[in-house]
Design a protein around this motif. Sequence first.
Motif, mmCIF file in Angstrom:
data_model
loop_
_atom_site.group_PDB
_atom_site.id
_atom_site.type_symbol
_atom_site.label_atom_id
_atom_site.label_comp_id
_atom_site.label_asym_id
_atom_site.label_seq_id
_atom_site.Cartn_x
_atom_site.Cartn_y
_atom_site.Cartn_z
ATOM 1 N N ALA A 114 -7.837 15.544 -5.853
ATOM 2 C CA ALA A 114 -7.859 17.030 -6.328
ATOM 3 C C ALA A 114 -6.599 17.614 -6.496
ATOM 4 O O ALA A 114 -6.404 18.510 -7.376
ATOM 5 N N MET A 115 -5.438 17.052 -5.993
ATOM 6 C CA MET A 115 -4.057 17.497 -6.378
ATOM 7 C C MET A 115 -3.779 17.172 -7.728
ATOM 8 O O MET A 115 -3.266 17.937 -8.433
ATOM 9 N N ILE A 116 -4.278 16.217 -8.303
ATOM 10 C CA ILE A 116 -3.830 15.639 -9.645
ATOM 11 C C ILE A 116 -4.514 16.506 -10.420
ATOM 12 O O ILE A 116 -4.045 17.173 -11.501
ATOM 13 N N LYS A 164 4.002 24.213 -6.801
ATOM 14 C CA LYS A 164 3.466 23.261 -5.567
ATOM 15 C C LYS A 164 2.584 24.186 -4.914
ATOM 16 O O LYS A 164 1.322 23.521 -4.405
ATOM 17 N N LYS A 165 2.863 25.451 -4.682
ATOM 18 C CA LYS A 165 2.115 26.337 -3.768
ATOM 19 C C LYS A 165 0.639 26.387 -4.753
ATOM 20 O O LYS A 165 -0.569 26.509 -4.189
ATOM 21 N N ARG A 166 0.632 26.837 -6.104
ATOM 22 C CA ARG A 166 -0.407 26.648 -6.986
ATOM 23 C C ARG A 166 -1.134 25.344 -6.789
ATOM 24 O O ARG A 166 -2.652 25.639 -6.582
ATOM 25 N N ILE A 167 -0.766 24.171 -6.822
ATOM 26 C CA ILE A 167 -1.541 23.007 -6.982
ATOM 27 C C ILE A 167 -2.098 22.858 -5.383
ATOM 28 O O ILE A 167 -3.209 22.533 -5.424
ATOM 29 N N GLN A 192 3.187 20.596 1.921
ATOM 30 C CA GLN A 192 3.688 19.249 2.527
ATOM 31 C C GLN A 192 2.920 18.038 2.053
ATOM 32 O O GLN A 192 3.420 17.055 1.582
ATOM 33 N N GLU A 193 1.589 18.192 1.663
ATOM 34 C CA GLU A 193 0.861 16.990 1.186
ATOM 35 C C GLU A 193 0.960 16.897 -0.338
ATOM 36 O O GLU A 193 1.240 15.876 -0.701
ATOM 37 N N VAL A 194 1.157 17.858 -0.921
ATOM 38 C CA VAL A 194 1.852 17.948 -2.257
ATOM 39 C C VAL A 194 3.116 17.352 -2.501
ATOM 40 O O VAL A 194 3.243 16.561 -3.323
#
Length: 93
Positions: free
Chosen positions: A26-28, A47-50, A59-61
Amino acid sequence: MPPGGQKLRGAMEGQVPEREMKRVTAMIDSMTFRERRDHTVINGSRKKRIARGSGTNVQEVNRLLTVSPRRKNRQGYGRVGGRRQLAQLLRSR
């Protein structure tokens, strides 16, 4: 089997839990093509948008972004043609 034994068994076999794989996917998928190719363009707002797009937190990103480049650098060492791949990696910097 004791409570939580299934998790231990999966960890001992070196398997990544399916839930973790879904989060990483999902992050990718939440990244743009440019962000996938070059992680150095990702700043705080990206990072916030991802994180929002993938349903995770920042933190997970961050963890994904610190683990991925290390894996990418190790890819070419154990295979035939590893030196060539390492040279291409060094030239691309």
